[in-house]
Motif scaffolding. Structure first.
Motif, PDB file in Angstrom:
ATOM      1  N   MET A   1       0.840  -1.194   0.000  1.00 41.60           N
ATOM      2  CA  MET A   1       0.000   0.000   0.000  1.00 41.60           C
ATOM      3  C   MET A   1       0.876   1.245   0.000  1.00 41.60           C
ATOM      4  O   MET A   1       1.853   1.325   0.743  1.00 41.60           O
ATOM      5  CB  MET A   1      -0.911  -0.002   1.229  1.00 41.60           C
ATOM      6  CG  MET A   1      -1.993   1.049   1.198  1.00 41.60           C
ATOM      7  SD  MET A   1      -3.138   0.812   2.576  1.00 41.60           S
ATOM      8  CE  MET A   1      -4.247   2.187   2.280  1.00 41.60           C
ATOM      9  N   GLY A   2       0.561   2.198  -0.850  1.00 41.48           N
ATOM     10  CA  GLY A   2       1.407   3.372  -0.992  1.00 41.48           C
ATOM     11  C   GLY A   2       0.827   4.607  -0.324  1.00 41.48           C
ATOM     12  O   GLY A   2      -0.136   4.545   0.452  1.00 41.48           O
ATOM     13  N   TYR A   3       1.418   5.756  -0.672  1.00 39.48           N
ATOM     14  CA  TYR A   3       1.094   7.016  -0.032  1.00 39.48           C
ATOM     15  C   TYR A   3       0.477   7.994  -1.031  1.00 39.48           C
ATOM     16  O   TYR A   3       0.705   7.906  -2.236  1.00 39.48           O
ATOM     17  CB  TYR A   3       2.358   7.633   0.568  1.00 39.48           C
ATOM     18  CG  TYR A   3       2.987   6.758   1.615  1.00 39.48           C
ATOM     19  CD1 TYR A   3       2.573   6.822   2.938  1.00 39.48           C
ATOM     20  CD2 TYR A   3       3.984   5.845   1.279  1.00 39.48           C
ATOM     21  CE1 TYR A   3       3.130   5.995   3.905  1.00 39.48           C
ATOM     22  CE2 TYR A   3       4.545   5.016   2.233  1.00 39.48           C
ATOM     23  CZ  TYR A   3       4.116   5.096   3.552  1.00 39.48           C
ATOM     24  OH  TYR A   3       4.657   4.276   4.497  1.00 39.48           O
ATOM     25  N   LYS A   4      -0.286   8.924  -0.484  1.00 37.39           N
ATOM     26  CA  LYS A   4      -0.814  10.020  -1.279  1.00 37.39           C
ATOM     27  C   LYS A   4       0.122  11.202  -1.103  1.00 37.39           C
ATOM     28  O   LYS A   4       0.268  11.725   0.008  1.00 37.39           O
ATOM     29  CB  LYS A   4      -2.235  10.362  -0.834  1.00 37.39           C
ATOM     30  CG  LYS A   4      -3.244   9.245  -1.095  1.00 37.39           C
ATOM     31  CD  LYS A   4      -4.643   9.641  -0.645  1.00 37.39           C
ATOM     32  CE  LYS A   4      -5.214  10.756  -1.513  1.00 37.39           C
ATOM     33  NZ  LYS A   4      -6.616  11.080  -1.145  1.00 37.39           N
ATOM     34  N   VAL A   5       0.786  11.602  -2.190  1.00 33.95           N
ATOM     35  CA  VAL A   5       1.894  12.554  -2.128  1.00 33.95           C
ATOM     36  C   VAL A   5       1.571  13.800  -2.947  1.00 33.95           C
ATOM     37  O   VAL A   5       1.058  13.709  -4.068  1.00 33.95           O
ATOM     38  CB  VAL A   5       3.194  11.911  -2.655  1.00 33.95           C
ATOM     39  CG1 VAL A   5       4.347  12.907  -2.607  1.00 33.95           C
ATOM     40  CG2 VAL A   5       3.534  10.658  -1.855  1.00 33.95           C
ATOM     41  N   VAL A   6       1.910  14.949  -2.386  1.00 37.86           N
ATOM     42  CA  VAL A   6       1.751  16.229  -3.070  1.00 37.86           C
ATOM     43  C   VAL A   6       3.136  16.829  -3.295  1.00 37.86           C
ATOM     44  O   VAL A   6       3.981  16.816  -2.387  1.00 37.86           O
ATOM     45  CB  VAL A   6       0.908  17.208  -2.220  1.00 37.86           C
ATOM     46  CG1 VAL A   6       0.716  18.527  -2.957  1.00 37.86           C
ATOM     47  CG2 VAL A   6      -0.428  16.591  -1.851  1.00 37.86           C
ATOM     48  N   VAL A   7       3.392  17.344  -4.495  1.00 35.38           N
ATOM     49  CA  VAL A   7       4.611  18.113  -4.764  1.00 35.38           C
ATOM     50  C   VAL A   7       4.189  19.555  -5.017  1.00 35.38           C
ATOM     51  O   VAL A   7       3.454  19.849  -5.967  1.00 35.38           O
ATOM     52  CB  VAL A   7       5.398  17.549  -5.963  1.00 35.38           C
ATOM     53  CG1 VAL A   7       6.585  18.457  -6.294  1.00 35.38           C
ATOM     54  CG2 VAL A   7       5.881  16.134  -5.662  1.00 35.38           C
ATOM     55  N   VAL A   8       4.631  20.448  -4.153  1.00 37.86           N
ATOM     56  CA  VAL A   8       4.265  21.859  -4.223  1.00 37.86           C
ATOM     57  C   VAL A   8       5.415  22.635  -4.872  1.00 37.86           C
ATOM     58  O   VAL A   8       6.552  22.562  -4.411  1.00 37.86           O
ATOM     59  CB  VAL A   8       3.967  22.412  -2.818  1.00 37.86           C
ATOM     60  CG1 VAL A   8       3.576  23.888  -2.892  1.00 37.86           C
ATOM     61  CG2 VAL A   8       2.884  21.596  -2.138  1.00 37.86           C
ATOM     62  N   GLY A   9       5.095  23.374  -5.920  1.00 38.00           N
ATOM     63  CA  GLY A   9       6.143  24.041  -6.698  1.00 38.00           C
ATOM     64  C   GLY A   9       6.647  23.121  -7.789  1.00 38.00           C
ATOM     65  O   GLY A   9       7.832  23.101  -8.120  1.00 38.00           O
ATOM     66  N   ALA A  10       5.723  22.369  -8.382  1.00 34.96           N
ATOM     67  CA  ALA A  10       6.090  21.292  -9.305  1.00 34.96           C
ATOM     68  C   ALA A  10       6.646  21.778 -10.635  1.00 34.96           C
ATOM     69  O   ALA A  10       7.232  20.992 -11.381  1.00 34.96           O
ATOM     70  CB  ALA A  10       4.880  20.393  -9.556  1.00 34.96           C
ATOM     71  N   THR A  11       6.481  23.057 -10.959  1.00 38.17           N
ATOM     72  CA  THR A  11       6.988  23.562 -12.243  1.00 38.17           C
ATOM     73  C   THR A  11       8.394  24.134 -12.131  1.00 38.17           C
ATOM     74  O   THR A  11       9.009  24.464 -13.146  1.00 38.17           O
ATOM     75  CB  THR A  11       6.045  24.633 -12.818  1.00 38.17           C
ATOM     76  OG1 THR A  11       5.944  25.715 -11.875  1.00 38.17           O
ATOM     77  CG2 THR A  11       4.664  24.059 -13.084  1.00 38.17           C
ATOM     78  N   GLY A  12       8.937  24.268 -10.926  1.00 40.96           N
ATOM     79  CA  GLY A  12      10.287  24.799 -10.741  1.00 40.96           C
ATOM     80  C   GLY A  12      11.346  23.726 -10.902  1.00 40.96           C
ATOM     81  O   GLY A  12      11.048  22.532 -11.018  1.00 40.96           O
TER      82      GLY A  12
END
Length: 340
Positions: A1-12
């Motif tokens: 089972m995995g994780y729910k991950v957010v990347v903030v600033g994904a265009t930099g």
């Protein structure tokens, strides 16, 4: 089972690298979201063989997400990191905002992974400065063996540490050097960076040091040992990616250069390439895209009783930022957020 991950600033630069490294290291992701400012809304970014469209950071609901890797400046982090943390999402922050907060662990996994348990105080974990991260990976195993008293470090830091505009500035100035009709304006640095070096990174402080130099002192004390004395001179050089450091170390006990070489070879995250011949060392150009921090030029310092010199090189967008953040996420998953 995995994780729910957010990347903030994904265009930099760093955000894109975070997505690349999450995919390369097969981080257990069940769901991933790429966030950016409203002006970048809908921009496409890559995650392995998938293409993600960026969502609006300002309106995103972090509820139900496990962790968020932040790669935005301190101002945006100040606004949105507490929001994410309060909604139950653990923040791994690449800015300098929380590094010196006593209630926020400052983590380099090869050095102080156990300190991560302190994240529960604010639901935030800090990623160190790029120049500090690679250095402490080399210092820690030597400190464990012979106790470091003092470090003198001179850094040679690439322009990517200042972001995409700085990369463009070096490129434009280089082209203009060979074609004087090309026009360019300095926007990032106070002096030309092409064919030049600038002994000035971040703002000047009252004692004449720069904030970048102060960061290396404060972060080394927090990550490795508060008793270590450190002085730094941080220099920007005309290199696109890859930071280099000349490190002089004074120990409490004698440490032979051959033993130091063996210790560093066995230490996690390090690669020793140290041949006393032409080209028997690593340069920043050669480390780009690699996970390792490279150590070369290990030698005794005969001017002090217990001294060593070494040369340390790493991809600053990786170990200095994105890779370290992903490694923190890995440790967080293993030690604190186990699933399944």
């Amino acid at each position: 089972m995995g994780y729910k991950v957010v990347v903030v600033g994904a265009t930099g630069n760093v955000g894109r690298e975070m997505l690349n490294i999450l995919a390369e290291r097969a981080f257990p992701v069940d769901e991933i979201a790429a966030l950016a400012s409203r002006r970048s809304l809908g921009t496409e970014v890559s995650f392995g063989d998938k293409t993600l469209k960026t969502q609006d950071l300002a309106t995103f609901d972090f509820t139900g997400w496990d962790m968020a890797l932040f790669a935005v400046g301190s101002e945006a982090t100040k606004e949105y990191a507490p929001k994410a943390a309060s909604q139950g999402c653990v923040v791994i922050d690449n800015s300098s905002l929380y590094r010196y907060d006593p209630d926020v662990p400052l983590i380099v996994p090869e050095v102080n992974a156990d300190a991560i348990v302190g994240y529960t105080k604010k639901n935030i974990i800090a990623n160190p400065n790029c120049s500090t991260a690679q250095m402490v990976v080399a210092l820690k195993p030597l400190h464990d063996r012979a106790r470091i008293k003092r470090v003198v470090v001179s850094t040679y830091q690439s322009v990517s540490g200042s972001g995409k505009d700085a990369i463009d500035e070096l490129w434009d100035q280089t082209k203009a050097h060979y074609n004087p009709t090309d026009d360019y304006q300095r926007k990032v640095y106070p002096k030309d960076i092409a064919f030049n070096v600038i002994p000035h990174i971040d703002v000047f402080l009252d004692d004449g040091s720069t904030k970048e130099e102060w960061k290396m002192v404060a972060e080394t004390k927090k990550i490795v040992d508060p008793s270590i004395k450190l002085t730094a001179t941080c220099v920007r050089v005309p290199v696109f990616v890859g930071h280099s450091e000349a490190i002089n170390i004074e120990f409490e006990e004698f440490l032979d250069e051959d033993e130091a070489r063996d210790i560093l070879r066995e230490a996690p995250g390090l690669m020793v390439i140290d041949k006393r011949e032409d080209g028997g060392y690593v340069t920043p150009k050669e480390c780009v895209g690699d996970f390792a921090t490279f150590i070369s030029r290990i030698r005794q310092d005969s001017t002090i009783e217990n001294g060593l010199n070494l040369w340390c090189v790493s991809d600053n967008l990786r170990k200095g930022a994105a890779l370290n953040a992903v490694q923190i996420a890995e440790v967080l998953g293993q030690k604190c957020l186990q699933k399944g």
